[in-house]
Design a protein around this motif. Structure first.
Motif, short mmCIF file in Angstrom:
data_model
loop_
_atom_site.label_atom_id
_atom_site.label_comp_id
_atom_site.label_asym_id
_atom_site.label_seq_id
_atom_site.Cartn_x
_atom_site.Cartn_y
_atom_site.Cartn_z
N GLY A 7 28.02 10.08 22.87
CA GLY A 7 27.51 10.67 21.58
C GLY A 7 27.14 12.29 21.55
O GLY A 7 26.72 12.75 20.79
N ALA A 8 28.02 12.92 22.50
CA ALA A 8 28.05 14.44 22.60
C ALA A 8 28.78 14.89 21.24
O ALA A 8 29.34 14.16 20.35
N ASP A 9 28.19 16.02 20.77
CA ASP A 9 28.39 16.59 19.36
C ASP A 9 29.70 17.40 19.74
O ASP A 9 29.69 18.41 20.31
N VAL A 10 30.67 16.86 19.19
CA VAL A 10 32.10 17.43 19.29
C VAL A 10 32.51 18.65 18.73
O VAL A 10 33.43 19.30 18.88
N ASN A 11 31.21 18.93 17.67
CA ASN A 11 31.55 20.30 16.93
C ASN A 11 30.51 21.33 17.59
O ASN A 11 30.39 22.26 16.91
N GLY A 12 29.93 21.21 18.55
CA GLY A 12 28.73 22.03 18.84
C GLY A 12 29.55 23.10 19.56
O GLY A 12 30.60 23.00 20.01
N THR B 21 33.93 26.08 21.15
CA THR B 21 33.78 24.62 21.03
C THR B 21 34.76 23.88 22.03
O THR B 21 35.16 24.43 22.84
N ALA B 22 34.34 22.38 22.07
CA ALA B 22 34.86 21.77 22.97
C ALA B 22 36.57 21.83 22.82
O ALA B 22 37.34 21.79 23.56
N LEU B 23 36.68 21.76 21.32
CA LEU B 23 38.25 22.13 20.92
C LEU B 23 38.86 23.20 21.79
O LEU B 23 40.05 23.20 22.04
N THR B 24 38.11 24.44 21.33
CA THR B 24 38.73 25.60 22.07
C THR B 24 38.74 25.65 23.71
O THR B 24 39.62 26.07 24.26
N ALA B 25 37.76 24.82 24.12
CA ALA B 25 37.91 24.60 25.77
C ALA B 25 39.22 23.86 26.04
O ALA B 25 39.80 24.20 27.06
N ALA B 26 39.44 22.53 25.29
CA ALA B 26 40.62 21.77 25.72
C ALA B 26 41.73 22.70 25.30
O ALA B 26 42.75 22.42 26.02
N ALA B 27 41.87 23.57 24.24
CA ALA B 27 42.98 24.02 23.84
C ALA B 27 43.25 25.06 25.11
O ALA B 27 44.61 25.30 25.19
N SER B 28 42.37 25.48 25.65
CA SER B 28 42.72 26.86 26.52
C SER B 28 43.17 26.35 27.82
O SER B 28 43.59 27.01 28.69
N ARG B 29 43.00 24.96 28.36
CA ARG B 29 43.32 24.31 29.27
C ARG B 29 45.00 23.90 29.07
O ARG B 29 45.23 23.28 28.05
N GLY B 30 45.75 24.28 29.87
CA GLY B 30 47.37 23.78 29.74
C GLY B 30 47.31 22.19 29.83
O GLY B 30 48.36 21.79 29.21
N THR C 284 36.41 19.11 14.12
CA THR C 284 37.04 19.98 13.00
C THR C 284 37.26 21.32 13.50
O THR C 284 36.89 21.97 14.56
N TYR C 285 38.30 21.75 12.92
CA TYR C 285 38.69 22.97 13.42
C TYR C 285 37.56 24.20 13.30
O TYR C 285 36.81 24.14 11.91
N PRO C 286 37.20 24.94 14.11
CA PRO C 286 35.94 25.72 14.08
C PRO C 286 36.39 26.81 13.24
O PRO C 286 37.42 27.53 13.40
N GLU C 287 35.41 27.24 12.48
CA GLU C 287 35.59 28.16 11.49
C GLU C 287 35.50 29.65 12.39
O GLU C 287 35.05 29.88 13.50
#
Length: 142
Positions: free
Chosen positions: A8-13, A20-29, A44-47
């Motif tokens: 239940g982690a906040d995927v948009n935190g 955000t988790a998205l930017t962390a995942a994108a920064s890893r090849g 969601t796409y971070p503002e």
């Protein structure tokens, strides 16, 4: 990542720095599977994010493909798109260049697409020269 999402982690935190988790995942090849997992979980796409830039800098065309597929309506200027493209061309990422060009064309970035055409040709030439040099027989030293 799966454990955190399932718990239940906040995927948009966001961190204090705005990551955000998205930017962390994108920064890893190797983050394409993590990116997909986060998106499926509702991320969601971070503002004010440079998620696409982050993905391009990571150098993984699969990660860039995931960003372009799931966030195809993101807004980006031709100038910024040109900078992203130049970075990819400089690194010789053919698949990424093609994905970026196709996405830019679908979004109406015609001037960026025109610029990308010449950059893509240059990147392909560099790749061909690299293959030529790699294929040459090495001299034997005695």
């Amino acid at each position: 990542m799966r454990l955190l999402v399932d718990a239940g982690a906040d995927v948009n935190g966001e961190t204090k720095g705005g990551s955000t988790a998205l930017t962390a995942a994108a920064s890893r090849g190797s983050g394409a599977s993590s990116l997909n997992l986060l998106i499926e979980a509702g991320a969601t796409y971070p503002e004010n994010s440079n998620l696409l830039v982050t993905a391009v800098r990571a150098g993984n065309s699969q990660v860039v493909g995931v960003v372009l597929k799931h966030f195809e309506d993101l807004t980006i200027s031709d100038r910024h798109l040109g900078l992203i493209f130049n970075h990819s061309a400089g690194k010789g990422h053919k698949e990424m260049l093609i994905s970026l060009r196709d996405w830019a064309a679908s979004q109406g970035h015609q001037s960026a697409v025109d610029t990308m055409g010449s950059g893509l040709k240059a990147a392909l030439k560099r790749d061909d020269r690299h293959r030529e040099v790699s294929a040459r027989p090495r001299r034997q030293t005695s």
